[in-house]
Scaffold this motif. Structure first.
Motif, short mmCIF file in Angstrom:
data_model
loop_
_atom_site.label_atom_id
_atom_site.label_comp_id
_atom_site.label_asym_id
_atom_site.label_seq_id
_atom_site.Cartn_x
_atom_site.Cartn_y
_atom_site.Cartn_z
N TYR A 36 2.72 37.99 9.22
CA TYR A 36 2.10 37.03 8.33
C TYR A 36 2.98 36.88 7.09
O TYR A 36 3.51 37.85 6.56
CB TYR A 36 0.71 37.49 7.89
N ARG A 37 3.12 35.67 6.63
CA ARG A 37 3.89 35.40 5.43
C ARG A 37 3.06 35.73 4.19
O ARG A 37 1.86 35.96 4.28
CB ARG A 37 4.30 33.93 5.41
N LYS A 38 3.73 35.70 3.07
CA LYS A 38 3.02 35.96 1.81
C LYS A 38 3.23 34.81 0.84
O LYS A 38 4.28 34.17 0.82
CB LYS A 38 3.53 37.26 1.17
N ASN A 39 2.22 34.58 0.05
CA ASN A 39 2.31 33.63 -1.05
C ASN A 39 2.88 34.38 -2.24
O ASN A 39 2.25 35.31 -2.74
CB ASN A 39 0.90 33.16 -1.44
N VAL A 40 4.06 34.00 -2.67
CA VAL A 40 4.67 34.74 -3.78
C VAL A 40 4.71 33.83 -5.00
O VAL A 40 5.18 32.70 -4.93
CB VAL A 40 6.10 35.19 -3.41
N GLU A 41 4.18 34.32 -6.09
CA GLU A 41 4.15 33.55 -7.34
C GLU A 41 4.52 34.47 -8.49
O GLU A 41 4.30 35.67 -8.42
CB GLU A 41 2.74 32.99 -7.56
N LEU A 42 5.06 33.89 -9.52
CA LEU A 42 5.36 34.63 -10.74
C LEU A 42 4.45 34.09 -11.84
O LEU A 42 4.35 32.88 -12.01
CB LEU A 42 6.82 34.45 -11.15
N HIS A 43 3.81 34.97 -12.57
CA HIS A 43 2.94 34.51 -13.65
C HIS A 43 3.16 35.36 -14.87
O HIS A 43 3.16 36.58 -14.81
CB HIS A 43 1.47 34.52 -13.22
N ALA A 44 3.32 34.69 -16.00
CA ALA A 44 3.59 35.38 -17.25
C ALA A 44 2.32 36.06 -17.77
O ALA A 44 1.21 35.61 -17.47
CB ALA A 44 4.11 34.39 -18.29
N PRO A 45 2.45 37.13 -18.55
CA PRO A 45 1.28 37.85 -19.06
C PRO A 45 0.40 37.00 -19.97
O PRO A 45 -0.75 37.35 -20.21
CB PRO A 45 1.90 39.01 -19.87
N VAL A 46 0.92 35.87 -20.46
CA VAL A 46 0.12 35.04 -21.37
C VAL A 46 -1.00 34.30 -20.65
O VAL A 46 -1.88 33.74 -21.29
CB VAL A 46 0.99 34.00 -22.12
#
Lengths: 365, 608
Positions: free
Chosen positions: B574-584
Motif C-alpha cells: 500500500y502506498r502512503k500519503n506523504v505531506e509536510l506541515h509546519a508547526p504553525v
C-alpha cells in the motif's frame, strides 16, 4: 535591403505554414491526448470519452481540426460550405469580409482544454516572465562571453586562458537541470536558505506577478517589488548564464584569434598603431561579425523560454507553460506556443541576416 | 460528502497509477443499520452481526482556534479544474475540499461525519427504505441543516442538490470524473423545506455519496451545460465570482503561479459550535517539481506541502513530526492476465508457442510465491510502505484479514510441477508445447522497472522466463477506442501477461464490480485482466444489490477469500500519503481518504 527583407518575409509564409502542418499532424497523431486523464477510470465509458472529444472538436479528422484551427474552415458548417464564412465569403478572409472569427488567421488561438482560458492571452501573460528571465540572462552571458573570450584570445595560453578553457568545458558539459538543483540545494531552503527555491515573487508578501493587484502593489512599492523579483531571479539566471557562457566564450575566443591573425591586423601593427587600437578597433569589430549572427539566432530563446530552468525554479514563463501543456496534452496551447516560436525563429534569422549586413559593409543584398 | 468521492475513487486510482501520485480515497463506510433482507438476487450466507453505528463514531475533536492568518500550500501538480464534478487530480481534490461542501465528510479516522446534512440516513433511523415508497426500489430521505448559504449570500437549499443531479444527467454533459453511476439510479428528487427525498429505481448501496456536492442553480441555472464542459463559469478570470458552499471561496487564480482562497463569511461549519473558518486565506503555490517544493518548505516559503510519495520520505526524514505519512488507499500490484485467448502479442515472447501461460491458475499461484514483497519494500522503497495481501485497504470497514504470502520458491516449483509444467533443456518450463515465457508490462517509472527486474529474476529461479517491457502511460493506459491490438502493453486490449501498476484500494465495495466481474471486460467495463470466476461474480453481485451492511461485509469477505485463494492478483504494497506541515498549522488532522488534508480546513488556524 528593403526588397530583400520583403522577399524573406514572403518566403517565410509557406515555411510557417509547413511548420504548422507538420507539427499539428505529429502532435495529434501521437498516442495519448486530452482524454488520457480518464484512462482506466472504469466509470468513464467509451461513450463518455467520445462525447468529451466531440465537445472539444477532437472527434474530427486531423485535417479538419487543423483547418478549423488555422481559420480556413468554418466549424459551424459541413460539406463544401465548410470553407465559407458566415457571410458566404471564404472563411480565411479577414473577419470584416467573411464574418469568421475562428482560427489563427483571425487571431483566435482557441481555448486551453485544461483551463478554458483563451490561448492568446495565456501565452502573452507567460511572455513577460520569460522575457525578464531570458533577457537578463542573455545580456549577462553575451557580455561576459565577449569579455571572457576576447581576453582569452588576447592572452591566449596564459593561466587565465587555460582556466577559462577548463571553465568552458565544465560549463558546457554541465546539465542545466543538475546545476539548477544543486544551486537550490546550496542557496535555498535545504542549504544556506538565503535565496528562494522557486517562483517569481514572495507569495506571502506580494500578489501574483502580472495580476492587476500586483501592478497596484508595484506602483506603491516599486523598490521592494524589484528587489523581490531580483532575489528570485538570481539562481535561474545564474544557471542559464553559466551553461551558455561556456559555449559563446569559446566562439568569441576562436573568432578573435582568427581576426588577430589576419593581414590587416599585421598591417595595423606595422603602422605603429597602439595595441589597444589594433585589438579593439580593428580585430574586435571583425571578430564580432559571426558572433552577431550567433546572437541573432539565440534571440528566439528569449521567448521560447528555458524550459528546464523554468520548471526547476517554478518560473511562470513560456517554458513552464509548454511543459504543463505537454503533460496535459493541451493541444491548443501547444500549437499556440509552437506557432509563436516558429514565427520568432524566422524573424530572428531575418534579423541576424540584416544585422550582419549592417555591421559588415561588404555585405549587400 | 464531497465531490463524488466514490465516483472519483476509480479516477483517482488512474491518476495515481499513471502519475505515481499518492491519492487518498475516502472510506465509504456506508451506514445503514440492520436492514431488512436485501434484494440480492442470489442467496447469501447468514451475515455476521455488524453495528453500522461504528461508521459514524469519529474521534475528531479540534481545539479552539484563533481567527486570522494565512496558510500557504505548495504542490508540484497544478490545480486547473475547479468544477467539483470534473476535477481529476489530488491537488484539485484538496482545493475543492476547501471550497465545496457535501452531504457528508470523510474524517481522518475513516468515519463519516454529517456536513450539509443533519445526519446520514440509514435504515435504522428511517432515512432509507427498502423497498421504497410509491414503487421505488429504495427511497432515501436527507435532512439538510438550516440556514445554509452560498458564498454570495444566496440560500443553499435542497433545490441546489436537485440541480446538481439534473446537471450530472444532462445529455450534453461529459467529462464527469465519477461518471453518472448512482445518479442514473435516481428517478426523482423531491424537496420540502430542508428535507430532500431521493427516489431510486434500483438499490444503490453507495447512496450516501449521491449527490456529491450542490451546484448553485441561481448562478448556473441558465448556463448551457455544453458551455460548462468547456469551462464556462470556471475559467480563471471567472473564479472570483463563483458561488461556493465551503469554508473558503476563490479570490484569484493565476495559472502557473498560485491560487488564492479567502474565507467565506457566509459559511457555518458543521457540528454544534458552527463557525466560519478561522483563517483569512489559503494560498496554493505551484512548484515545478516535488524537490523544489521540499526546498520551498524547508526555506519557509510554504507551510504545507502535499502530493509527495513514499519514495520522498527519506528526503524529509530529518523533519521529524513535520512529516505526515498516513496509509493511502492506493496499492501497487502485479496484475496477471487471466485470459486464455488474448494475452501478450509482443514478438519477444512469440517463441513460447500459441497460448497464454498466465491463464493457468498454477502459473499465477507460482508467481505469488516466487515474489518477495519484503525485499521490494526494503531494497527499492526504503521500507516505507505497508505490504498488501488483498486489494482492499486495511482501513476499509469490510476488510478481512487474509493470510499473507511470503516468498516460498520450493512451494512455487512444487505447484508448477504438480500442474504439469516441466523444466525444459533451456531451463524454462513448458506444458503441452507452450513455454512459460511472460511479458511483464509496466510504466517507465524507475521504481516499477526495478521491481519487475527483481520479479523477473525470481521467476527465472522457478523456471519462468520473463521479458520486462516498460512503456509510456499513453500506451499501457490507452482506452479501448484509442488503442489497437498492437498498442504495446495496452491493458484495455489485454496485450500483456502480467502488468505492474497502482490502483485505488476503494472503500466503496461496489467499485470492485467493474474491475473484477466477468461481464465487465473492455469495452464494457474495466476488467482488463479478463477475470472470470463465477464465485467472485456471485459475491460482487451480492454487494451490488444490497444496502444491508452486514450482507455487504460478508460478501466482501467472501470476495477477499476468493481473491487470495485463486490469486486473482498479486498485491505488493500500500502506498502512503506523504505531506509536510509546519508547526504553525493548528488542527491539522492527516486524512488518508480522498477527502485529503483540507477536509477540516474550517477548523485550521495559525498558531502564534
Amino acid at each position: 535591403m528593403a526588397k530583400y527583407v520583403i522577399r524573406r518575409v514572403i518566403q517565410a509564409i509557406p515555411v510557417l505554414f509547413g511548420i504548422t502542418v507538420v507539427v499539428y499532424g505529429i502532435l495529434l497523431s501521437a498516442p495519448g491526448g486530452p482524454t488520457a486523464r480518464f484512462a482506466l477510470n472504469p466509470r468513464f465509458t467509451e461513450a463518455d470519452r467520445e462525447k468529451f472529444k466531440k465537445a472539444w472538436g477532437l472527434d474530427q479528422p486531423i485535417p479538419v481540426q487543423y483547418c478549423r484551427w488555422m481559420g480556413f474552415c468554418n466549424p459551424d458548417n459541413e460539406g463544401l460550405t465548410v470553407f465559407l464564412g458566415p457571410t458566404g465569403w471564404p472563411n480565411f478572409l479577414p473577419g470584416s469580409i467573411s464574418g469568421a472569427t475562428n482560427g489563427v488567421l483571425h487571431g483566435d488561438f482557441g481555448s486551453a482544454i485544461s483551463t478554458g482560458e483563451y490561448v492568446g492571452p495565456r501565452i502573452a501573460r507567460a511572455a513577460l516572465p520569460t522575457l525578464i528571465l531570458a533577457g537578463t540572462a542573455l545580456v549577462l552571458w553575451v557580455t561576459t562571453a565577449v569579455l571572457l573570450g576576447t581576453y582569452s584570445a588576447i592572452r591566449r595560453y596564459s593561466l587565465f586562458d587555460q582556466a577559462a578553457t577548463v571553465f568552458s568545458y565544465v560549463g558546457y558539459a554541465m546539465p542545466t537541470f543538475w546545476l539548477g538543483i544543486m544551486l537550490i540545494f546550496i542557496f535555498a531552503g535545504p542549504g544556506l536558505n538565503i535565496l528562494p527555491a522557486g517562483g517569481m515573487t514572495d507569495t506571502r508578501a506580494s500578489p501574483p506577478f502580472g495580476s492587476d493587484a500586483y501592478w497596484t502593489y508595484f506602483g506603491k512599492n516599486p523598490l521592494t517589488a524589484l528587489l523581490d523579483i531580483g532575489r528570485h531571479l538570481l539562481l535561474p539566471v545564474f544557471t542559464l548564464v553559466v551553461v551558455n557562457i561556456a559555449g559563446d566564450s569559446r566562439f568569441v575566443r576562436a573568432s578573435m584569434i582568427e581576426a588577430l591573425n589576419q593581414d590587416f591586423v599585421r598591417t595595423a601593427r606595422a603602422k605603429g598603431l597602439p595595441g589597444r587600437v589594433v585589438t579593439f578597433k580593428h580585430a574586435f569589430r571583425n571578430a564580432m561579425l559571426p558572433f552577431v549572427t550567433n546572437v541573432g539566432l539565440e534571440i528566439p530563446f528569449l521567448f521560447t523560454g528555458a524550459i528546464v530552468t523554468e520548471t526547476i525554479f517554478s518560473w511562470p514563463g513560456i517554458g513552464r507553460l509548454t511543459i504543463d501543456a505537454i503533460r496535459a496534452y493541451d493541444y491548443p496551447v501547444l500549437m499556440g506556443v509552437l506557432l509563436v516560436t516558429s514565427v520568432l525563429v524566422v524573424l530572428a534569422n531575418l534579423l541576424a541576416d540584416v544585422a550582419y549586413a549592417v555591421v559588415d559593409p561588404r555585405i549587400r543584398f | 460528502m464531497r465531490k463524488g468521492l466514490l465516483g472519483l475513487l476509480g479516477s483517482v486510482a488512474i491518476i495515481a497509477s499513471a502519475c505515481g501520485g499518492a491519492a487518498s480515497p475516502a472510506p465509504s463506510e456506508a451506514p445503514a443499520s440492520q436492514a431488512p433482507a436485501s434484494q440480492a438476487p442470489a442467496a447469501s450466507p447468514t451475515p455476521e452481526a455488524f453495528d453500522p453505528a461504528t461508521i459514524f463514531a469519529t474521534d475528531y475533536t479540534p481545539e479552539a482556534g484563533t481567527p486570522g492568518g494565512t496558510i500557504v500550500f505548495g504542490d508540484w501538480q497544478e490545480a486547473n479544474e475547479f468544477n467539483p464534478y470534473y476535477y481529476g487530480n489530488v491537488t484539485e481534490a484538496n482545493v475543492v475540499s476547501a471550497a465545496y461542501s457535501g452531504l457528508l465528510v470523510q474524517t481522518h479516522d475513516f468515519r463519516l461525519m454529517p456536513y450539509d446534512a443533519v445526519e446520514a440516513p440509514t435504515v435504522q433511523n428511517g432515512g432509507v427504505k427498502v423497498p421504497g415508497d410509491g414503487g421505488d426500489a429504495m427511497t432515501v430521505t436527507w435532512k439538510l441543516r438550516d440556514g445554509l448559504k452560498w458564498s454570495d449570500g444566496q440560500p443553499l437549499t435542497c433545490d441546489d442538490y436537485k440541480f446538481a443531479w439534473e446537471w450530472v444527467l444532462n445529455p450534453d454533459n461529459t467529462g464527469l470524473y465519477g461518471g453518472t453511476v448512482g445518479y442514473e439510479d435516481i428517478t426523482a428528487v423531491d424537496c420540502s423545506g430542508t428535507e430532500m427525498v431521493l427516489h431510486y429505481k434500483n438499490i444503490y448501496e453507495a447512496y450516501l455519496f449521491v449527490p456529491a456536492t450542490p451546484m448553485p442553480r441561481h448562478y448556473f441555472g441558465t448556463t448551457p451545460v455544453a458551455d460548462m464542459v468547456n469551462h464556462e463559469g470556471y475559467r480563471p478570470e471567472q473564479m472570483p465570482n463563483l458561488p461556493v458552499s465551503g469554508a473558503f471561496k476563490f479570490e484569484s487564480v493565476t495559472p502557473t503561479q498560485e491560487l488564492r482562497l479567502v474565507r467565506n463569511d457566509n459559511y457555518v461549519s458543521p457540528g454544534p459550535n458552527g463557525h466560519a473558518a478561522y483563517l483569512d486565506n489559503l494560498i496554493w503555490k505551484w512548484y515545478g517539481d516535488a524537490d523544489a517544493g521540499i526546498a520551498g518548505f524547508r526555506g519557509g516559503e510554504i507551510d504545507f506541502l502535499t502530493d509527495l510519495q513514499d519514495s520522498d520520505i527519506p528526503k524529509v526524514a530529518d523533519l521529524g513530526d513535520q512529516v505526515s505519512a498516513v496509509p493511502a488507499l492506493l496499492y501497487e500490484f502485479l496484475r496477471p492476465n487471466h485470459g486464455a485467448a488474448e494475452c501478450s502479442r509482443n514478438t519477444a515472447v512469440a517463441d513460447r508457442g500459441a497460448g497464454c501461460p498466465v491463464s493457468d491458475p498454477a502459473i499465477r499461484e507460482a508467481i505469488k510465491y516466487a515474489v518477495n514483497k519484503a525485499e521490494i519494500n526494503d531494497r527499492l522503497l526504503g521500507g516505507n510502505t505497508e505490504l498488501a495481501n488483498t486489494s482492499i485497504s486495511p482501513k476499509a470497514w469490510y476488510f478481512a484479514e487474509e493470510p499473507s504470502a511470503s516468498q516460498d520458491v520450493e512451494k512455487a516449483k512444487a505447484i508448477l510441477d504438480a500442474a504439469g509444467w516441466v523444466v525444459g533443456p533451456d531451463g524454462v518450463r513448458q506444458k503441452a508445447g507452450l513455454k512459460a515465457k511472460l511479458e511483464l508490462c509496466t510504466t517507465t517509472r524507475q521504481v516499477r522497472q526495478d521491481t519487475l527486474a527483481l520479479v523477473a529474476g525470481w521467476l527465472h529461479d522457478i523456471g519462468i522466463a520473463a521479458v520486462v517491457n516498460p512503456v509510456g502511460p499513453p500506451d499501457i493506459f490507452a482506452s479501448y477506442n484509442e488503442s489497437t491490438n498492437e498498442t504495446p502493453c495496452a491493458l484495455s486490449r489485454h496485450n500483456f501477461d502480467v502488468a505492474e501498476h497502482a490502483f485505488l484500494s476503494s472503500l466503496d465495495p461496489n467499485s470492485s464490480y467493474t474491475t473484477y466481474h466477468s461481464t465487465q471486460v473492455e469495452p464494457v467495463g474495466g476488467n482488463s485482466a479478463q477475470v472470470n470466476d463465477p464465485e467472485l461474480d456471485a459475491a460482487l453481485d451480492t454487494v451490488k444489490n444490497s444496502v444491508d451492511l452486514a450482507v455487504i461485509k460478508d460478501a466482501m469477505e467472501t470476495f477477499q477469500d476468493i481473491y487470495v485463494a485463486n490469486t486473482v492478483e498479486v498485491p505488493l504494497y500500500y502506498r502512503k500519503n506523504v505531506e509536510l506541515h509546519a508547526p504553525v498549522l493548528g488542527n491539522f488532522f492527516a486524512n488518508g481518504t480522498t477527502q485529503g488534508p483540507t477536509w477540516n480546513s474550517w477548523d485550521w488556524y495559525r498558531k502564534g
